[in-house]
Design a protein around this motif. Structure first.
Motif, PDB file in Angstrom:
ATOM      1  N   CYS A   1       5.465  -5.012  -6.142  1.00  0.00           N
ATOM      2  CA  CYS A   1       5.028  -4.583  -4.820  1.00  0.00           C
ATOM      3  C   CYS A   1       5.992  -5.158  -3.778  1.00  0.00           C
ATOM      4  CB  CYS A   1       3.628  -5.130  -4.528  1.00  0.00           C
ATOM      5  SG  CYS A   1       2.324  -4.502  -5.594  1.00  0.00           S
ATOM      6  N   HIS A   2       5.926  -4.627  -2.581  1.00  0.00           N
ATOM      7  CA  HIS A   2       6.702  -5.197  -1.485  1.00  0.00           C
ATOM      8  C   HIS A   2       6.294  -6.657  -1.342  1.00  0.00           C
ATOM      9  CE1 HIS A   2       7.937  -6.021   2.660  1.00  0.00           C
ATOM     10  NE2 HIS A   2       8.870  -5.108   2.445  1.00  0.00           N
ATOM     11  N   ASN A   3       7.213  -7.520  -0.944  1.00  0.00           N
ATOM     12  CA  ASN A   3       6.932  -8.967  -0.911  1.00  0.00           C
ATOM     13  C   ASN A   3       5.867  -9.361   0.092  1.00  0.00           C
ATOM     14  OD1 ASN A   3       8.415  -8.713   1.402  1.00  0.00           O
ATOM     15  ND2 ASN A   3      10.083 -10.031   0.788  1.00  0.00           N
TER      16      ASN A   3
ATOM     17  N   CYS B   1      -0.708  -3.412  -4.645  1.00  0.00           N
ATOM     18  CA  CYS B   1      -0.241  -2.161  -4.063  1.00  0.00           C
ATOM     19  C   CYS B   1      -0.403  -1.027  -5.060  1.00  0.00           C
ATOM     20  CB  CYS B   1       1.218  -2.272  -3.619  1.00  0.00           C
ATOM     21  SG  CYS B   1       2.383  -2.571  -4.973  1.00  0.00           S
ATOM     22  N   SER B   2      -0.229   0.205  -4.587  1.00  0.00           N
ATOM     23  CA  SER B   2      -0.247   1.381  -5.464  1.00  0.00           C
ATOM     24  C   SER B   2       1.102   2.093  -5.439  1.00  0.00           C
ATOM     25  CB  SER B   2      -1.367   2.329  -5.058  1.00  0.00           C
ATOM     26  OG  SER B   2      -1.206   2.730  -3.711  1.00  0.00           O
ATOM     27  N   GLY B   3       2.074   1.508  -4.767  1.00  0.00           N
ATOM     28  CA  GLY B   3       3.424   2.073  -4.678  1.00  0.00           C
ATOM     29  C   GLY B   3       4.315   1.112  -3.895  1.00  0.00           C
ATOM     30  N   PRO B   4       5.577   1.458  -3.776  1.00  0.00           N
ATOM     31  CA  PRO B   4       6.514   0.539  -3.120  1.00  0.00           C
ATOM     32  C   PRO B   4       6.161   0.339  -1.671  1.00  0.00           C
ATOM     33  CG  PRO B   4       7.569   2.646  -3.560  1.00  0.00           C
ATOM     34  CD  PRO B   4       6.190   2.696  -4.139  1.00  0.00           C
TER      35      PRO B   4
ATOM     36  N   ASN C   1       0.589  -8.247  -8.890  1.00  0.00           N
ATOM     37  CA  ASN C   1       1.441  -7.946  -7.732  1.00  0.00           C
ATOM     38  C   ASN C   1       2.470  -6.855  -8.039  1.00  0.00           C
ATOM     39  OD1 ASN C   1       2.872  -9.562  -9.501  1.00  0.00           O
ATOM     40  ND2 ASN C   1       3.975 -10.640  -7.887  1.00  0.00           N
ATOM     41  N   THR C   2       2.075  -5.939  -8.940  1.00  0.00           N
ATOM     42  CA  THR C   2       2.943  -4.815  -9.311  1.00  0.00           C
ATOM     43  C   THR C   2       2.156  -3.513  -9.257  1.00  0.00           C
ATOM     44  OG1 THR C   2       2.436  -4.924 -11.682  1.00  0.00           O
ATOM     45  CG2 THR C   2       4.282  -6.275 -10.893  1.00  0.00           C
ATOM     46  N   TYR C   3       2.876  -2.396  -9.324  1.00  0.00           N
ATOM     47  CA  TYR C   3       2.241  -1.083  -9.461  1.00  0.00           C
ATOM     48  C   TYR C   3       2.853  -0.395 -10.668  1.00  0.00           C
ATOM     49  CZ  TYR C   3       6.439   0.814  -7.187  1.00  0.00           C
ATOM     50  OH  TYR C   3       7.734   1.153  -6.881  1.00  0.00           O
TER      51      TYR C   3
ATOM     52  N   GLU D   1       2.291   1.185 -25.956  1.00  0.00           N
ATOM     53  CA  GLU D   1       1.167   0.426 -25.401  1.00  0.00           C
ATOM     54  C   GLU D   1       1.597  -0.798 -24.598  1.00  0.00           C
ATOM     55  OE1 GLU D   1      -1.717   1.989 -25.576  1.00  0.00           O
ATOM     56  OE2 GLU D   1      -0.756   3.435 -26.893  1.00  0.00           O
ATOM     57  N   GLU D   2       2.900  -1.075 -24.489  1.00  0.00           N
ATOM     58  CA  GLU D   2       3.363  -2.177 -23.649  1.00  0.00           C
ATOM     59  C   GLU D   2       4.166  -1.621 -22.480  1.00  0.00           C
ATOM     60  OE1 GLU D   2       5.021  -5.557 -25.552  1.00  0.00           O
ATOM     61  OE2 GLU D   2       3.454  -5.623 -27.072  1.00  0.00           O
ATOM     62  N   LYS D   3       4.280  -2.422 -21.420  1.00  0.00           N
ATOM     63  CA  LYS D   3       4.955  -2.006 -20.197  1.00  0.00           C
ATOM     64  C   LYS D   3       6.159  -2.895 -19.926  1.00  0.00           C
ATOM     65  CE  LYS D   3       0.581  -0.511 -19.475  1.00  0.00           C
ATOM     66  NZ  LYS D   3       0.117   0.167 -20.656  1.00  0.00           N
ATOM     67  N   LEU D   4       7.220  -2.280 -19.418  1.00  0.00           N
ATOM     68  CA  LEU D   4       8.441  -3.010 -19.069  1.00  0.00           C
ATOM     69  C   LEU D   4       8.337  -3.510 -17.637  1.00  0.00           C
ATOM     70  CD1 LEU D   4      11.324  -3.763 -20.032  1.00  0.00           C
ATOM     71  CD2 LEU D   4      12.086  -1.635 -18.973  1.00  0.00           C
ATOM     72  N   HIS D   5       8.555  -4.817 -17.432  1.00  0.00           N
ATOM     73  CA  HIS D   5       8.555  -5.399 -16.095  1.00  0.00           C
ATOM     74  C   HIS D   5       9.663  -6.434 -16.016  1.00  0.00           C
ATOM     75  CE1 HIS D   5       7.096  -8.342 -12.989  1.00  0.00           C
ATOM     76  NE2 HIS D   5       7.198  -7.219 -12.306  1.00  0.00           N
TER      77      HIS D   5
END
Length: 79
Positions: free
Chosen positions: A69-71, A76-79, A57-59, A42-46
């Motif tokens: 996300c790109h700077n 965003c939904s992807g790089p 500011n992540t996907y 239930e947790e995410k690595l960032h």
């Protein structure tokens, strides 16, 4: 007895002993909260830290990780 690898929630420290990860990590490569390699369910690595939700500011391409996300993008939904 000697182990080939340290068990989950521990890492091999500079003295070749298994030491505990930060309490927020499932697996890690050091003692700090930003040295996680994986997170509890239930947790995410960032960027090495475990979070309940991905920052804005992540996907999230998988259920377990967030990527920046790109700077030039605020969201965003992807790089």
């Amino acid at each position: 007895s000697c182990l080939d690898t340290c068990p989950d929630s521990t890492y091999e420290n500079s003295e070749a002993l298994c030491a505990f990860c930060h309490s927020s990590c499932a697996t890690c490569d050091g003692p700090d909260q930003n040295q996680c390699l994986s997170c509890p369910p239930e947790e995410k690595l960032h960027n090495g830290s475990c979070l309940v939700e991905c920052p804005s500011n992540t996907y999230q391409p998988t259920d377990t990780e967030c990527f920046d996300c790109h700077n030039t993008c605020a969201t965003c939904s992807g790089p």
